[in-house]
Design an enzyme around this catalytic site. Structure first.
Site, PDB file in Angstrom:
ATOM      1  N   ASP A  79     -14.071   8.800  -3.376  1.00  0.00           N
ATOM      2  CA  ASP A  79     -14.060   7.375  -3.713  1.00  0.00           C
ATOM      3  C   ASP A  79     -15.348   6.641  -3.317  1.00  0.00           C
ATOM      4  OD1 ASP A  79     -13.423   7.694  -1.050  1.00  0.00           O
ATOM      5  OD2 ASP A  79     -11.546   6.570  -1.113  1.00  0.00           O
ATOM      6  N   GLY A 100      -2.240   2.828   4.542  1.00  0.00           N
ATOM      7  CA  GLY A 100      -3.209   3.123   3.480  1.00  0.00           C
ATOM      8  C   GLY A 100      -2.871   4.316   2.589  1.00  0.00           C
ATOM      9  N   HIS A 114     -13.558   5.584   2.923  1.00  0.00           N
ATOM     10  CA  HIS A 114     -12.867   4.843   3.993  1.00  0.00           C
ATOM     11  C   HIS A 114     -12.961   5.628   5.303  1.00  0.00           C
ATOM     12  CE1 HIS A 114     -10.903   3.563   0.201  1.00  0.00           C
ATOM     13  NE2 HIS A 114     -10.904   2.372   0.776  1.00  0.00           N
ATOM     14  N   TYR A 148     -10.070   7.290  -6.947  1.00  0.00           N
ATOM     15  CA  TYR A 148      -9.194   6.475  -7.774  1.00  0.00           C
ATOM     16  C   TYR A 148      -9.685   6.332  -9.205  1.00  0.00           C
ATOM     17  CZ  TYR A 148      -7.546   6.079  -3.120  1.00  0.00           C
ATOM     18  OH  TYR A 148      -7.100   6.428  -1.874  1.00  0.00           O
ATOM     19  N   ASP A 157       0.820  -1.216   0.000  1.00  0.00           N
ATOM     20  CA  ASP A 157       0.000   0.000   0.000  1.00  0.00           C
ATOM     21  C   ASP A 157       0.853   1.265   0.000  1.00  0.00           C
ATOM     22  OD1 ASP A 157      -2.438  -1.178  -0.032  1.00  0.00           O
ATOM     23  OD2 ASP A 157      -3.033  -0.590   1.997  1.00  0.00           O
ATOM     24  N   ASP A 175     -14.835  10.680   2.861  1.00  0.00           N
ATOM     25  CA  ASP A 175     -14.142   9.643   2.091  1.00  0.00           C
ATOM     26  C   ASP A 175     -14.864   8.297   2.299  1.00  0.00           C
ATOM     27  OD1 ASP A 175     -10.949   9.393   1.055  1.00  0.00           O
ATOM     28  OD2 ASP A 175     -11.815   7.507   1.781  1.00  0.00           O
ATOM     29  N   HIS A 182      -5.271   8.426   6.837  1.00  0.00           N
ATOM     30  CA  HIS A 182      -4.875   7.169   7.492  1.00  0.00           C
ATOM     31  C   HIS A 182      -3.510   7.255   8.176  1.00  0.00           C
ATOM     32  CE1 HIS A 182      -8.315   5.295   5.689  1.00  0.00           C
ATOM     33  NE2 HIS A 182      -7.859   5.404   4.462  1.00  0.00           N
TER      34      HIS A 182
HETATM   35 ZN   LIG Z   1     -10.701   6.458   0.689  1.00  0.00          ZN
END
Ligand SMILES: [Zn+2]
Ligand SMILES: [Zn+2]
Length: 389
Positions: A259, A142, A172, A303, A92, A170, A134
């Protein structure tokens, strides 16, 4: 005179690049800025260059031993077994030459945005190179080396004595920022994300409410995989309005990972470009309602750089500038210029294509489940407010 907004950018931000194949690609910034230029929505005087964060600033959050490990890795001098302890050199977050400087620029850019807003040079500021949520105190994770938002929040506390509301949209969970301020009652973190059941980093459960004095200042709305616009927006609106009214921030910092879109290759939500119109709109309203306009926005994940990110991120700037509502075709010059470089057909309209995905059979269940999650938050806030009285 205070300008509406400042856009933090210079080519140094593009040097944060793990490898040619890595999904985290700051070329998104170039595509977004170029789209704004073609729209006539940004001019050279709106753009300010990021500074590089000093070691002292990085140490506001990061352990000195971690910063020095990143510096060694940056020069190719960090043994693999030690790198591993710091989360560096993983699939990652691989090591690349100059990674310390590149990462310190991303932090410096967010600090530049903070200073622009807090000194009254601009009401709002946008730094799309930031949003590396992250990053941990002593560990990369990440795709994130240093955590610009965490450093910026600490900086806002120490230099400007501000109460900060952090809003993370986000896909995540914004784990790095949440854990940085988990026991701090002067920072409220809110993250809405795809449930961690199947997605990195696995945290962000609704019952992560904070710790000690910080109990009641950490909020999470984990939504189900395949959540669509209406349910997502319901959760976001209801949650964040209540939280802002309860916390009453001095300044708002938003992380704008792009994302959650159906096209994103790394996540499993079914949102469309519509949520990216609404996210900055509500953040903007709240900033004027509670913070005299003080709003700093950073980037994050995202992404699908050809179809999603440039539109999603342009909409943040257009919102900050009170630019007219955009619909229909994207500027032809932009589409033609970048289509040549893109491996897939790039977006050419503000709207997503009709029938972008097949109807989601579990829609009613997903909607109900998400609504229950938000109810838990509202119930918790009610309880907290009544015990504080
Ligand atoms: Zn993300
Ligand atoms: Zn405004």
């Amino acid at each position: 005179m205070t300008k509406n907004a400042a856009f933090v950018f210079s080519n140094e931000l593009l040097s944060y690049r793990f490898s040619k194949e890595h999904p985290f690609n700051q070329f998104r910034l170039t595509l977004t800025l170029d789209l704004l230029k073609e729209l006539g929505a940004i001019h050279n005087e709106d753009i300010i260059p990021p500074r590089i964060a000093s070691d002292e600033e990085l140490h506001l959050i990061h352990d000195p031993s971690y910063v020095s490990a990143v510096k060694k890795a940056s020069q190719g001098n960090l043994p693999a077994d030690i790198a591993e302890n710091y989360g560096l050199g993983t699939e990652d977050t691989p090591i690349f030459p100059g990674m310390h400087e590149a990462s310190a620029y991303l932090v410096g850019g967010t600090l530049t945005a903070v200073d622009s807003v807090m000194t009254g040079k601009s009401k709002h500021a946008l730094h799309l190179g930031g949003g590396l949520h992250h990053g941990f105190r002593g560990k990369a994770s990440g795709f994130c080396v240093y955590n610009d938002s965490s450093v910026a929040i600490k900086y806002l506390q120490e230099k400007y004595h501000a109460r900060v509301l952090y809003i993370d949209t986000d896909a995540h969970h914004g784990d790095g920022v949440q854990w940085s301020f988990y026991d701090d009652e002067t920072v409220c973190t809110f993250s809405i994300h795809e449930t961690g059941r199947y997605l990195f980093p696995g945290t962000g459960n609704v019952n992560e409410w904070g710790n000690g004095k910080g109990y009641g200042y950490s909020f999470n709305i984990p939504v189900d995989a395949f959540t669509e616009d209406d349910s997502w927006l319901d959760c976001y609106r209801t949650g964040i309005k209540e939280i802002a009214a309860y916390f009453k921030p001095d300044v708002i910092l938003t992380q704008n990972g792009a994302d959650s879109h159906y096209y994103d290759p790394l996540t499993h939500l079914s949102a469309t470009i519509n949520i990216y119109r609404e996210i900055p709109k509500l953040a903007h309203e709240l900033a004027h309602q509670y913070c005299n306009g003080k709003w700093i926005a950073v980037g994050g994940g995202g992404y699908d750089i050809w179809r999603v990110v440039p539109r999603a991120w342009s909409l943040i700037w257009l919102e900050m500038m009170d630019f007219p509502y955009q619909t229909g075709k994207l500027p032809e010059a932009w589409v033609n210029k970048w289509q040549e470089k893109a491996p897939i057909p790039i977006a050419n309209t503000w709207e997503d294509p009709e029938n972008m995905y097949k109807p989601i059979p579990r829609k009613p269940e997903i909607t109900e489940k998400n609504a229950k999650t938000v109810e838990r938050i509202l119930h918790f806030i009610q309880q907290q407010s009544s015990t504080q009285k």
